[in-house]
Write an enzyme that holds these catalytic residues in place. Structure first.
Site, short mmCIF file in Angstrom:
data_model
loop_
_atom_site.label_atom_id
_atom_site.label_comp_id
_atom_site.label_asym_id
_atom_site.label_seq_id
_atom_site.Cartn_x
_atom_site.Cartn_y
_atom_site.Cartn_z
N LYS A 79 -17.86 33.25 27.70
CA LYS A 79 -17.60 34.12 28.46
C LYS A 79 -17.48 33.69 30.06
O LYS A 79 -16.69 34.18 30.68
CB LYS A 79 -17.94 35.52 28.10
CG LYS A 79 -17.75 36.19 26.73
CD LYS A 79 -16.41 36.13 26.43
CE LYS A 79 -16.17 36.70 24.99
NZ LYS A 79 -14.52 36.90 24.73
N SER A 122 -16.59 39.26 29.00
CA SER A 122 -17.55 40.21 28.43
C SER A 122 -18.48 40.49 29.63
O SER A 122 -18.75 39.44 30.45
CB SER A 122 -18.21 39.67 27.26
OG SER A 122 -19.46 40.58 26.88
N TYR A 162 -22.72 32.90 23.11
CA TYR A 162 -21.43 33.74 23.49
C TYR A 162 -21.32 33.97 25.25
O TYR A 162 -20.10 33.96 25.44
CB TYR A 162 -21.88 35.01 22.85
CG TYR A 162 -20.68 36.16 23.06
CD1 TYR A 162 -19.41 36.17 22.33
CD2 TYR A 162 -21.16 37.18 24.14
CE1 TYR A 162 -18.82 37.21 22.64
CE2 TYR A 162 -20.01 38.30 23.96
CZ TYR A 162 -18.77 38.28 23.49
OH TYR A 162 -18.01 39.23 23.59
N ASN A 180 -27.25 37.68 28.14
CA ASN A 180 -27.77 38.64 27.14
C ASN A 180 -28.78 37.87 26.25
O ASN A 180 -28.27 36.84 25.73
CB ASN A 180 -26.74 39.44 26.41
CG ASN A 180 -27.11 40.72 25.56
OD1 ASN A 180 -28.05 41.21 25.91
ND2 ASN A 180 -26.40 40.77 24.67
N VAL A 192 -7.91 30.25 16.40
CA VAL A 192 -7.93 29.91 17.71
C VAL A 192 -9.15 28.99 17.84
O VAL A 192 -9.37 28.19 18.98
CB VAL A 192 -8.26 30.97 18.77
CG1 VAL A 192 -7.02 31.82 18.80
CG2 VAL A 192 -9.63 31.89 18.29
N ARG A 251 -7.01 44.07 15.09
CA ARG A 251 -8.01 45.11 14.94
C ARG A 251 -8.60 45.11 16.29
O ARG A 251 -8.29 44.30 17.19
CB ARG A 251 -8.82 45.17 13.72
CG ARG A 251 -9.63 43.91 13.93
CD ARG A 251 -10.91 43.78 12.89
NE ARG A 251 -11.80 43.00 13.50
CZ ARG A 251 -12.03 41.93 12.76
NH1 ARG A 251 -11.63 41.61 11.56
NH2 ARG A 251 -13.04 41.25 13.13
P1 NAI Z 1 -13.07 42.28 16.49
O1 NAI Z 1 -14.05 41.43 15.72
O2 NAI Z 1 -13.12 43.63 16.05
O3 NAI Z 1 -11.79 41.57 16.20
C1 NAI Z 1 -11.53 40.15 16.65
C2 NAI Z 1 -10.08 39.87 16.31
O4 NAI Z 1 -9.96 38.41 16.70
C3 NAI Z 1 -9.75 40.16 15.18
O5 NAI Z 1 -8.21 40.43 14.90
C4 NAI Z 1 -9.80 38.79 14.28
O6 NAI Z 1 -9.06 38.46 13.41
C5 NAI Z 1 -9.50 37.87 15.39
N1 NAI Z 1 -10.11 36.49 15.45
C6 NAI Z 1 -11.67 36.38 14.99
N2 NAI Z 1 -11.72 35.12 15.10
C7 NAI Z 1 -10.43 34.49 15.25
C8 NAI Z 1 -10.03 33.19 15.14
N3 NAI Z 1 -10.91 32.10 15.00
N4 NAI Z 1 -8.67 32.82 15.28
C9 NAI Z 1 -7.81 33.96 15.36
N5 NAI Z 1 -8.27 35.26 15.65
C10 NAI Z 1 -9.42 35.47 15.41
O7 NAI Z 1 -13.57 42.08 18.09
P2 NAI Z 1 -13.70 42.90 19.31
O8 NAI Z 1 -14.71 43.77 19.27
O9 NAI Z 1 -12.04 43.84 19.00
O10 NAI Z 1 -13.45 41.91 20.47
C11 NAI Z 1 -12.09 41.23 20.81
C12 NAI Z 1 -12.53 40.70 22.29
O11 NAI Z 1 -13.34 41.44 23.22
C13 NAI Z 1 -13.49 39.39 21.73
O12 NAI Z 1 -13.12 38.45 22.74
C14 NAI Z 1 -14.71 39.85 22.00
O13 NAI Z 1 -15.60 38.86 22.64
C15 NAI Z 1 -14.47 40.83 23.55
N6 NAI Z 1 -15.42 41.87 23.76
C16 NAI Z 1 -15.99 43.07 22.99
C17 NAI Z 1 -16.77 44.00 23.16
C18 NAI Z 1 -17.07 44.79 22.23
O14 NAI Z 1 -17.96 45.95 22.47
N7 NAI Z 1 -16.51 45.27 20.89
C19 NAI Z 1 -17.50 43.82 24.60
C20 NAI Z 1 -17.04 42.67 25.08
C21 NAI Z 1 -16.24 41.91 24.93
#
Ligand code: NAI
Length: 245
Positions: A157, A140, A153, A147, A62, A17
């Site tokens: 990053k 990020s 976090y 932040n 992970v 997702r």
């Molecule tokens: P999300 O929470 O919507 O999705 C995270 C994904 O990582 C999911 O598929 C989940 O199953 C997987 N996940 C979480 N913990 C896990 C683990 N221990 N092992 C394997 N898979 C795991 O997150 P989102 O928002 O899509 O973020 C993705 C990346 O982008 C992250 O690294 C986040 O820090 C970074 N990010 C997100 C921002 C945002 O505005 N959403 C902004 C800046 C960075």
């Protein structure tokens, strides 16, 4: 200019997702074979099936070293190689400094930073043999500017940026490139729940006056995985609509 990744295999952690899914879809649209990775195997297989006929689902936590090593072996067995590694999976456990528990520090650093290190160490062996590899780590803007309430976090990053630059220097001679993509505010389940007022306040800080989409991030990742990015390594690409300059 058309990006063609046919014949390449990409592994994207956390791609069931959100941003990871957008990255997986963009890489698949460019023709890459895909390992879609989530914690839950059924969800990963469902996502893989709807992304592309060339995608397969894999389970991995992970935050767990053994789970990552097993994942890399399983994906190499299934596809024969991992050419493009995208460390996207990430978690938050926010709190102000004085309330931040050791466990919250460890969980975030383990998943976001150690997880990427272990995946890179394991996947780069095959890349070195084949003299071709692309490593793209999703950080990020918080890792650049900090932040309030996110010491763990932000540290994870910022750590990813240092890790990436070192990997870029160590592996350049083997034609393995490593870069960071640092998103700002991206449309996810979390931002969808924001009130209109909260969104307006946010937009006032973003010159492009909108949130980013997972595809905005996926486009940059796909470019970095392509031949058009063959002379770029050790760099940080901020995808935030101009919020941090
Ligand atoms: P999300 O929470 O919507 O999705 C995270 C994904 O990582 C999911 O598929 C989940 O199953 C997987 N996940 C979480 N913990 C896990 C683990 N221990 N092992 C394997 N898979 C795991 O997150 P989102 O928002 O899509 O973020 C993705 C990346 O982008 C992250 O690294 C986040 O820090 C970074 N990010 C997100 C921002 C945002 O505005 N959403 C902004 C800046 C960075």
């Amino acid at each position: 200019m058309k990006i063609d990744l046919s014949g390449r295999t990409a592994l994207v952690t956390g791609s069931t997702r959100g941003i990871g899914r957008g990255i997986a879809e963009t890489l698949a649209a460019a023709g890459a074979r895909l390992a879609v990775v989530g914690r839950d195997i059924e969800r990963a297989e469902d996502a893989a099936q709807s992304i592309s006929s060339q995608a397969r689902g894999f389970a991995c936590d992970v935050g767990d070293v053994a789970s990552i090593t097993t994942l890399i072996e399983a994906v190499e067995k299934e596809f024969g190689a991992i050419d493009i590694l995208v460390n996207n999976a990430g978690i938050t456990r926010d709190n102000i400094l004085f309330r931040l528990k050791d466990d919250d520090w460890d969980a975030v650093l383990d998943a976001n930073l150690r997880g990427a290190f272990v995946a890179i160490r394991a996947a780069s062996r095959g890349m070195m043999k084949r003299r071709w590899g692309r490593i793209i780590n999703i950080a990020s803007v918080v890792g650049i500017v900090g932040n309030k309430g996110q010491a763990n976090y932000a540290a994870s990053k910022a750590g990813l940026i240092g890790l990436t630059k070192t990997v870029a220097k160590e592996l350049a001679s083997r034609n393995i490139l490593a870069n960071v993509v640092a998103p700002g505010f991206i449309e996810t389940d979390m931002t969808a729940a924001m009130t209109d007022d909260a969104k307006k306040t946010l937009y006032s800080q973003i010159p492009l006056e909108r949130l980013g989409t997972p595809k905005d991030v996926g486009g940059v990742v796909t470019f970095l995985a392509s031949e058009y990015a063959a002379y770029i390594t050790g760099q940080v690409f901020v995808v935030d609509g101009g919020m941090v300059m």
